[in-house]
Design a protein around this motif. Structure first.
Motif, mmCIF file in Angstrom:
data_model
loop_
_atom_site.group_PDB
_atom_site.id
_atom_site.type_symbol
_atom_site.label_atom_id
_atom_site.label_comp_id
_atom_site.label_asym_id
_atom_site.label_seq_id
_atom_site.Cartn_x
_atom_site.Cartn_y
_atom_site.Cartn_z
ATOM 1 N N ASN A 139 -6.120 -3.657 -9.243
ATOM 2 C CA ASN A 139 -4.941 -2.814 -9.088
ATOM 3 C C ASN A 139 -5.025 -1.649 -10.059
ATOM 4 O O ASN A 139 -4.253 -1.553 -11.006
ATOM 5 C CB ASN A 139 -3.700 -3.684 -9.350
ATOM 6 N N ARG B 132 0.841 -1.194 0.000
ATOM 7 C CA ARG B 132 0.000 0.000 0.000
ATOM 8 C C ARG B 132 0.872 1.238 0.000
ATOM 9 O O ARG B 132 1.856 1.306 0.739
ATOM 10 C CB ARG B 132 -0.899 -0.005 1.244
ATOM 11 N N GLU C 231 -14.186 -2.923 -9.615
ATOM 12 C CA GLU C 231 -13.057 -2.151 -9.083
ATOM 13 C C GLU C 231 -13.545 -0.994 -8.213
ATOM 14 O O GLU C 231 -12.974 -0.701 -7.166
ATOM 15 C CB GLU C 231 -12.189 -1.585 -10.211
ATOM 16 N N TYR D 114 -2.635 -2.572 -3.628
ATOM 17 C CA TYR D 114 -2.665 -3.687 -4.572
ATOM 18 C C TYR D 114 -3.604 -4.707 -3.949
ATOM 19 O O TYR D 114 -3.261 -5.346 -2.956
ATOM 20 C CB TYR D 114 -1.236 -4.232 -4.723
ATOM 21 N N VAL E 46 -6.813 -10.042 -9.259
ATOM 22 C CA VAL E 46 -6.231 -8.893 -8.576
ATOM 23 C C VAL E 46 -6.898 -7.618 -9.051
ATOM 24 O O VAL E 46 -7.229 -7.493 -10.222
ATOM 25 C CB VAL E 46 -4.720 -8.858 -8.871
#
Lengths: 303, 624
Positions: free
Chosen positions: B43, B27, B204, B34, B41
């Motif tokens: 990101n 971070r 996201e 992340y 993931v």
């Protein structure tokens, strides 16, 4: 002479928010719900009004129009009413201790605006100054905000509503003896909800007066105890509209005097500012006439 | 019905697991992270992890959690209550085990990589501010819920919960407040790492928000993770313990003391007057200054108590009025040197030179040393404090035969003796980091602990305290039993005020405000209101008050870094406090058999009757 006139108008300006708040508190306490949250309701209303007006100005590119401050006032009243609703739900539906609930709202009112201010203006204590203030009314030697006039006009109205209409009679009955009122077919719960929300609306309007009528921005803790002084005025005025008018005028005068005395040589302002509080304590102790609250005030109603 | 509620909770947990980040290995300082999730993931800012770091086990863990959720949902419909409870217990245990393994794997991977990098000569570890996140916590809390649910299936489960309502109500209130605080933060701030990035999917965006909320509360609770943070937290907690005790003491006696801010202010003023102006030798000055702080608060509370006892004047309004009067007195005393009364000039000596409203400095003898200087003066660990505590506790428990008064006297003697003897024993040198040495936790924390002990002993071990509590519970009954109500009212407000006044020792004598030994007009008197939250959350119990004051201390300390790192105003702590008060006032929105003592007692009686009936049924069988 000039000083007397200045003092007179200053008294009116100082008394108006106290009067609005106090009249609101009058409904709530007459219905049997202690409203110690008035202070917080003022602050929420003040913040809502100033922020709303500023946001409209930003959205319209600095437009100046007569309707903008009224929208701000509406926002202040609405938010005040919503806070009143929170207090009502806690103390009526959930039978919470009314003083605890009120205290929670007051504490929230010190913190919550700061979070919004930080997001909008990147500072925790003040909002941007607004261009669109509530209009002033010219009264010869000086001018006062239109809300000041409204506040004083409201006194006979409230008196008439409370003492000359069936609704007022029911409201007073609910605060004195809810069981008896219920037997007579009065919906105690609904009366109390209405009264507490109404007190929030009026306190929110008082807050809007402070932020966009008296000043032109919101400042953290700008009420400076006005809600508590209004509560004191309620006691001092013996839970009666005209008594409340007298008490708020007296307290407003003390505040106006404190401002006038700043830098003068009669009494230090800090001492004059403490006067309303000392007076209220004397009244409570019975040195200046007894003040008896509505009998059922502070007690949750259980069907 | 409750069965379907729990199914919904299971669905919610699954949703959180799909949407929320599970862990954040890296971070940035601004909070961008992340984000690991079993479905891929997230990101948005394009951070890069060092090579060789993989978290493939996340997928397996996710599969296990889904199985667990399905099993728990099915277990709810097992007809036999005991089997149901047994299955739920096992599932809950498995869930906690999965959580522990996840935590172990995550931290092991990170630490291995960081250690290797540092050993290879990196200036600082490549992975910073790593932590588990909401997805994994959700599973953990779900497992805890399963264990609780299992207990609820067995007879007496409801009575078990009701018996602990003193803990259940504050915890539920805290959780509700946290949820609302999280919603507020999520509404007001853009998600971490999603601002200014184009073309982000809904997943996201939601993950960024959930990450923001999780990180916010991780920062708020982070001070408990290191010694410096604990010192800061206890420093913030010290005045809260005093004001919490003050409010709780009032509650116990049936009085609502909203006057702690004013009592604190007057205590500060008295402490300042004694600490600056009294010409006493050093060893006497400090105790006198501390007593002065208590006296100032006692006076301010006592006036209200007297007005109530003598004239029946409502203490709530009067304490509020006294708050404002105290604020005026404070301003009058130290905001200016010169006043004009009817043309006469009056000069006051209390304000120090300069534009700021502040008093003269305390004399050396009136200063309470910092805690770190008590524990380890001059960098050498001192045995004084530990020995004093051990000696007094030892004597207290050894002399169980004696009556309370003598027992306390002896253990106080042992305390002093231990402190003196320990002071002469040779200690060993310790290294104190500059961050720790600068913390404002001072000796008034010890006074706060003593105040807690006093509260405990006075209210729960003495007959005077018993009478006081009786007055609070049923004034009429207490009066018929011969308690002098008026005297009790005054006494309660005097002690309550004294406790609030003692909070000033932290600010004025201990320099807890900003490290200067002065009284300032900016003294945070609103801490008196925070005492209401502490008292309510602590349910007016000594241990509860200590724990809730510490909790708020941790939050206040965490609020400082929250402001620095995420730009979220630390006023959010105040809102959380207000919400906690509100939720406790409404009984945590729990059913009435939690909030109403009579109905709670009924639940317990029913459970007992049920148990007896079962025993009666099984007894003949056992006797055969």
């Amino acid at each position: 002479m000039e000083i007397v006139i200045a003092l007179f108008f200053s008294t009116l300006r100082q008394a108006a928010p106290l009067l609005l708040t106090s009249l609101g508190g009058l409904f709530s306490e007459r219905s049997g719900v202690v409203n110690i949250a008035l202070e917080g309701m003022i602050l929420f209303g003040a913040a809502a009004a100033a922020i709303t007006v500023n946001r409209i100005e930003v959205a319209t590119g600095g437009l100046e129009a007569f309707w903008i401050p009224w929208v701000g006032l509406l926002a202040g009243a609405t938010v005040g009413g919503l806070v009143g609703l929170v207090h009502a739900v806690a103390s009526i539906k959930y039978r919470a201790d009314q003083i605890v609930s009120g205290t929670a709202i007051n504490i929230a009112a010190l913190g919550a605006p700061s979070i919004v201010l930080q997001v909008l203006y990147n500072n925790t204590s003040t909002s941007k100054e607004v261009q669109n203030r509530l209009p002033n009314v010219d009264l010869g030697p000086s001018s006062v905000s239109i809300l000041v006039i409204l506040a004083f006009l409201l006194v006979p109205v409230v008196w008439w509503v409370l003492f000359k209409t069936p609704w007022g009679l029911r409201l007073r009955a609910v605060g004195e003896h809810p069981e008896a009122a219920e037997t007579m077919g009065v919906n105690v719960i609904r009366m109390r909800y209405t009264a507490v929300i109404l007190s929030g609306v009026l306190a929110g309007i008082a807050g809007a007066y402070l932020s966009i009528g008296f000043l032109n921005q919101f400042i953290r803790a700008m009420s400076a105890g006005a809600g508590f002084i209004a509560l004191a005025a309620l006691i001092f005025g013996k839970w009666h509209p005209f008594g409340v008018l007298g008490a708020t005028l007296l307290f407003g005068f003390a505040q106006a005097l404190a401002i006038q005395l700043q830098g003068g040589d009669i009494l230090p302002a800090t001492i004059v500012q403490a006067l309303p509080f000392i007076l209220t304590m004397l009244v409570l102790a019975g040195f200046i006439g007894r003040s008896r609250p509505p009998a059922a005030v502070g007690k949750p109603y259980d069907k | 019905m409750s069965r379907y509620w729990f199914l919904m909770v299971g669905g919610l947990v699954l949703l959180i697991m799909i949407l929320a980040p599970w862990a954040v290995p890296l971070r940035e300082f601004d909070g961008t992270g992340y984000l690991l999730n079993p479905l891929g993931v997230m990101n948005p800012k394009g951070l890069t992890l060092p090579e060789g770091l993989t978290f493939n086990w996340l997928g397996v863990a996710f599969g296990l959690w889904i199985l667990l959720l399905l099993a728990a949902s099915a277990a709810l419909f097992v007809p036999n209550a005991e089997t149901r409870a047994r299955v739920l217990y096992i599932l809950g245990g498995i869930g906690i085990a999965i959580f522990a393994i996840e935590a172990l794997l995550f931290y092991q991977a990170i630490n291995t990589l960081n250690d290797a990098a540092v050993a290879a000569g990196a200036r600082r570890p490549p992975l910073r501010r790593f932590a588990l996140s909401l997805g994994i916590y959700a599973g953990f809390f779900y497992s805890l819920g399963l264990l609780l649910l299992a207990r609820m299936q067995l007879p007496g489960g409801l009575a078990f919960l009701v018996r602990f309502r003193g803990v259940v109500v504050p915890i539920v209130s805290l959780l509700l407040a946290v949820v609302i605080g999280a919603v507020v933060v999520a509404i007001l701030r853009p998600g971490l790492g999603t601002q200014g990035v184009e073309g982000l999917g809904l997943r996201e965006l939601i993950a960024g928000k959930l990450d923001l909320v999780t990180y916010t509360f991780q920062i708020l609770f982070s001070p408990i993770l290191n010694v410096t943070g604990i010192f800061t937290s206890l420093g913030f907690a010290t005045p809260l313990i005093f004001t919490g005790l003050a409010v709780a003491f009032g509650f116990r006696a049936g009085m609502f003391n909203i006057g702690a801010p004013g009592q604190l202010t007057m205590g500060a003023l008295f402490a300042m007057l004694a600490g600056v102006y009294l010409p006493l030798p050093g060893w006497l000055l400090l105790p006198v200054a501390i007593a002065a702080a208590a006296l100032g608060g006692a006076l301010w509370g006592g006036i209200v108590g007297w007005l109530k006892a003598r004239f029946g004047a409502n203490e709530v309004i009067n304490t509020i009025m006294m708050n404002y009067i105290a604020a005026s007195v404070l301003l009058f005393m130290i905001a200016a040197n010169e006043y004009r009364f009817f043309g006469q000039t009056v000069r006051l000596p209390f304000k120090a030179e300069g534009f700021e409203g502040r008093s003269e400095e305390m004399q050396e003898g009136a200063r309470i040393p910092l805690m770190i200087n008590i524990i380890a003066p001059n960098g050498t660990f001192s045995w004084a404090l530990p020995l004093a505590v051990i000696a007094s506790l030892g004597v207290y428990y050894a002399l169980r035969r004696l009556d309370l008064g003598r027992r306390l006297l002896f253990s106080l003697g042992a305390l002093v003796l231990g402190f003196v003897v320990g002071g002469f024993l040779p200690g060993f040198p310790v290294t104190i980091s500059s961050a720790l040495a600068s913390q404002l936790l001072n000796g008034s924390f010890l006074i706060a602990v003593l105040a807690l002990l006093f509260y405990n002993f006075y209210l729960f071990r003495t007959s005077a305290g018993y009478e006081l509590r009786a007055t609070g519970l049923a004034p009429k009954a207490a009066e018929y039993a011969g308690v002098n109500l008026r005297r009790k009212m005054i006494l309660a407000m005097v002690i309550s005020g004294a406790l609030a006044g003692l909070a000033a020792t932290h600010y004025v004598l201990g320099a807890g405000m900003d490290g200067t030994y002065r009284l300032k007009t900016a003294i945070p008197s609103s801490v008196g209101f925070d005492g209401i939250a502490v008292a309510l959350m602590g349910q007016n119990m000594p241990l509860g008050i200590f724990l809730s004051a510490t909790l708020f201390g941790v939050l206040l300390a965490g609020g400082v870094s929250l402001n620095a790192q995420l730009g979220i105003s630390n006023q959010i702590i105040q809102v959380l406090q207000a919400l906690i008060i509100l939720f406790i006032a409404v009984g945590g929105l729990l059913p009435r058999y939690f909030t109403d003592p009579l109905r709670a007692a009924q639940v317990e009686t029913e459970a007992k009757a049920e148990q007896e009936a079962r025993q009666a049924k099984s007894a003949p069988a056992a006797g055969d």
